[in-house]
Design a protein around this motif. Sequence first.
Motif, PDB file in Angstrom:
ATOM      1  N   GLY A 109       0.814  -1.225   0.000  1.00  0.00           N
ATOM      2  CA  GLY A 109       0.000   0.000   0.000  1.00  0.00           C
ATOM      3  C   GLY A 109       0.842   1.266   0.000  1.00  0.00           C
ATOM      4  N   ASN A 110       2.146   1.129  -0.209  1.00  0.00           N
ATOM      5  CA  ASN A 110       3.027   2.301  -0.156  1.00  0.00           C
ATOM      6  C   ASN A 110       2.766   3.218  -1.347  1.00  0.00           C
ATOM      7  N   PRO A 111       2.666   4.532  -1.128  1.00  0.00           N
ATOM      8  CA  PRO A 111       2.444   5.449  -2.255  1.00  0.00           C
ATOM      9  C   PRO A 111       3.582   5.429  -3.283  1.00  0.00           C
ATOM     10  N   ASP A 112       4.744   4.954  -2.888  1.00  0.00           N
ATOM     11  CA  ASP A 112       5.901   4.918  -3.789  1.00  0.00           C
ATOM     12  C   ASP A 112       5.901   3.597  -4.572  1.00  0.00           C
ATOM     13  N   LYS A 113       5.746   3.707  -5.881  1.00  0.00           N
ATOM     14  CA  LYS A 113       5.632   2.496  -6.704  1.00  0.00           C
ATOM     15  C   LYS A 113       6.857   1.594  -6.598  1.00  0.00           C
ATOM     16  N   GLN A 156      -7.442   4.156  -2.488  1.00  0.00           N
ATOM     17  CA  GLN A 156      -6.314   3.940  -3.407  1.00  0.00           C
ATOM     18  C   GLN A 156      -5.446   2.776  -2.934  1.00  0.00           C
ATOM     19  N   ARG A 157      -5.184   2.753  -1.651  1.00  0.00           N
ATOM     20  CA  ARG A 157      -4.336   1.679  -1.107  1.00  0.00           C
ATOM     21  C   ARG A 157      -5.024   0.324  -1.273  1.00  0.00           C
ATOM     22  N   ARG A 158      -6.335   0.323  -1.145  1.00  0.00           N
ATOM     23  CA  ARG A 158      -7.078  -0.921  -1.354  1.00  0.00           C
ATOM     24  C   ARG A 158      -6.863  -1.413  -2.785  1.00  0.00           C
ATOM     25  N   ARG A 159      -6.887  -0.485  -3.740  1.00  0.00           N
ATOM     26  CA  ARG A 159      -6.649  -0.891  -5.144  1.00  0.00           C
ATOM     27  C   ARG A 159      -5.234  -1.437  -5.319  1.00  0.00           C
ATOM     28  N   TRP A 160      -4.270  -0.770  -4.689  1.00  0.00           N
ATOM     29  CA  TRP A 160      -2.889  -1.270  -4.782  1.00  0.00           C
ATOM     30  C   TRP A 160      -2.782  -2.672  -4.212  1.00  0.00           C
ATOM     31  N   PHE A 161      -3.468  -2.901  -3.100  1.00  0.00           N
ATOM     32  CA  PHE A 161      -3.452  -4.253  -2.516  1.00  0.00           C
ATOM     33  C   PHE A 161      -4.053  -5.270  -3.477  1.00  0.00           C
ATOM     34  N   GLU A 162      -5.157  -4.892  -4.077  1.00  0.00           N
ATOM     35  CA  GLU A 162      -5.781  -5.804  -5.055  1.00  0.00           C
ATOM     36  C   GLU A 162      -4.814  -6.131  -6.182  1.00  0.00           C
ATOM     37  N   GLU A 163      -4.199  -5.082  -6.715  1.00  0.00           N
ATOM     38  CA  GLU A 163      -3.241  -5.284  -7.821  1.00  0.00           C
ATOM     39  C   GLU A 163      -2.098  -6.195  -7.396  1.00  0.00           C
ATOM     40  N   GLY A 164      -1.521  -5.905  -6.256  1.00  0.00           N
ATOM     41  CA  GLY A 164      -0.369  -6.675  -5.781  1.00  0.00           C
ATOM     42  C   GLY A 164      -0.737  -8.132  -5.543  1.00  0.00           C
ATOM     43  N   LEU A 165      -1.868  -8.334  -4.879  1.00  0.00           N
ATOM     44  CA  LEU A 165      -2.255  -9.714  -4.557  1.00  0.00           C
ATOM     45  C   LEU A 165      -2.596 -10.498  -5.819  1.00  0.00           C
ATOM     46  N   ARG A 166      -3.207  -9.807  -6.784  1.00  0.00           N
ATOM     47  CA  ARG A 166      -3.524 -10.469  -8.053  1.00  0.00           C
ATOM     48  C   ARG A 166      -2.234 -10.877  -8.777  1.00  0.00           C
TER      49      ARG A 166
END
Length: 393
Positions: A109-113, A156-166
């Motif tokens: 969930g870090n803002p830094d890609k 936004q962090r929830r979306r990042w988590f979704e992306e990462g876990l996927r």
Amino acid sequence: MNTDRIVRALDSFRIELPSWGFANTGTRFGKFLQPAAAATIEEKLNDAGQVHALTGVCPTVALHVLWDFPRGVDSAHDVSALASRAGVQPGSINPNVFQDQIYKFGSFGNPDKSIRDHALQHTKDSVAIARRLKSRDVSLWFADGSNYPGTANIRQRRRWFEEGLRALHRELASDQRMLVEYKPFEPAFYHTDIADWGMALLLARAAGPQARVLVDTGHHYLSQNIEQIVAWLLAEDMLGGFHFNDRRYADDDLTIGSIDPYQVFRIFREIFHFEWETNARADVAFMIDQSHNLKGKIEAMIQTVTVAQELYAKAALVDHDALAAGQARSDIVAAESLLQDAFATDVRPAIREWRTARRLPADPMDAFRQSGYLQRITAERAGRAEAASSSYA
Ligand code: RM4
Ligand code: MN
Ligand code: MN
């Protein structure tokens, strides 16, 4: 007492030991070091091997990638050899995306890609380690969150988590699973990105078909009905496993059943009920997530395993046909008494017999105290540099 039920239950009961439970750990206020604590993966596996040799029900050891695989995937071969020498097998693999300095503001969930990518890579490496070790489960716990309102973009962090876990799910071999653990607070004290079972469930569903939820019994608000969460996750075929420990206040990581044994009994009872109803075995991993900083490490694990077996055996005694009849008649007292009577049954003599029949010591704690193992490792390991102690907590 229905001894057959106890025997059947104990024959199928296995519980996984945590490698970190054998190392020096502490609280954020300090560590009280134990001379016999394990400092290397070899020592952790040897100590776990003792617990398994005496109890017979802990064939696997959960491993923490950062603490147990100093050379990452290149350590896998050594770890596997050390495990088999100790008479155990590698169990669930636990990535660590919370300890490095770069994770100050989060991992997935870090803002830094670049940090999100780094965290993803570490979890991918962990999947590779798991595959190399033939471990089925990769257990994911994220410390991500924030301490003050308005400082993090929750959606936004929830979306990042979704992306990462996927993305991570795509790495899994067909027989592997990823388990998503939740925790309401700590180390984040305002919001945690995966704070409860509902969030973990949605993220696991979004990740893919091999993702499940991991229930750590210490990761709930006080007085939450954990067995209801278990029942719902079972109904959704989304319960992957447990991290067992007990607590009085927060994530205390105390010995299972030391504060509220009836809670553990009720969890096991829900699982037996599900199995009775579906006539199928619940595919759920039982793991211990405890680190004792005052009790002796090995004794604490033996005590844990023994208590877990007792509570499991008690739960196995509940007569679900009678319970269903009581529920159907709305006979509240009769239904409730079935649970209470099972819980009050002294199953220890039956468990001792079960052990003796399987050539295990009837009293594993006593056998450990007689064995001289603790004296030997205390002498061997004493006087080692404090630096060798685990980095956890
Ligand atoms: C967390 C959580 C994880 C465990 C870490 C060390 O609170 O329970 O499962 O791996 O602690
Ligand atoms: Mn846990
Ligand atoms: Mn925890």
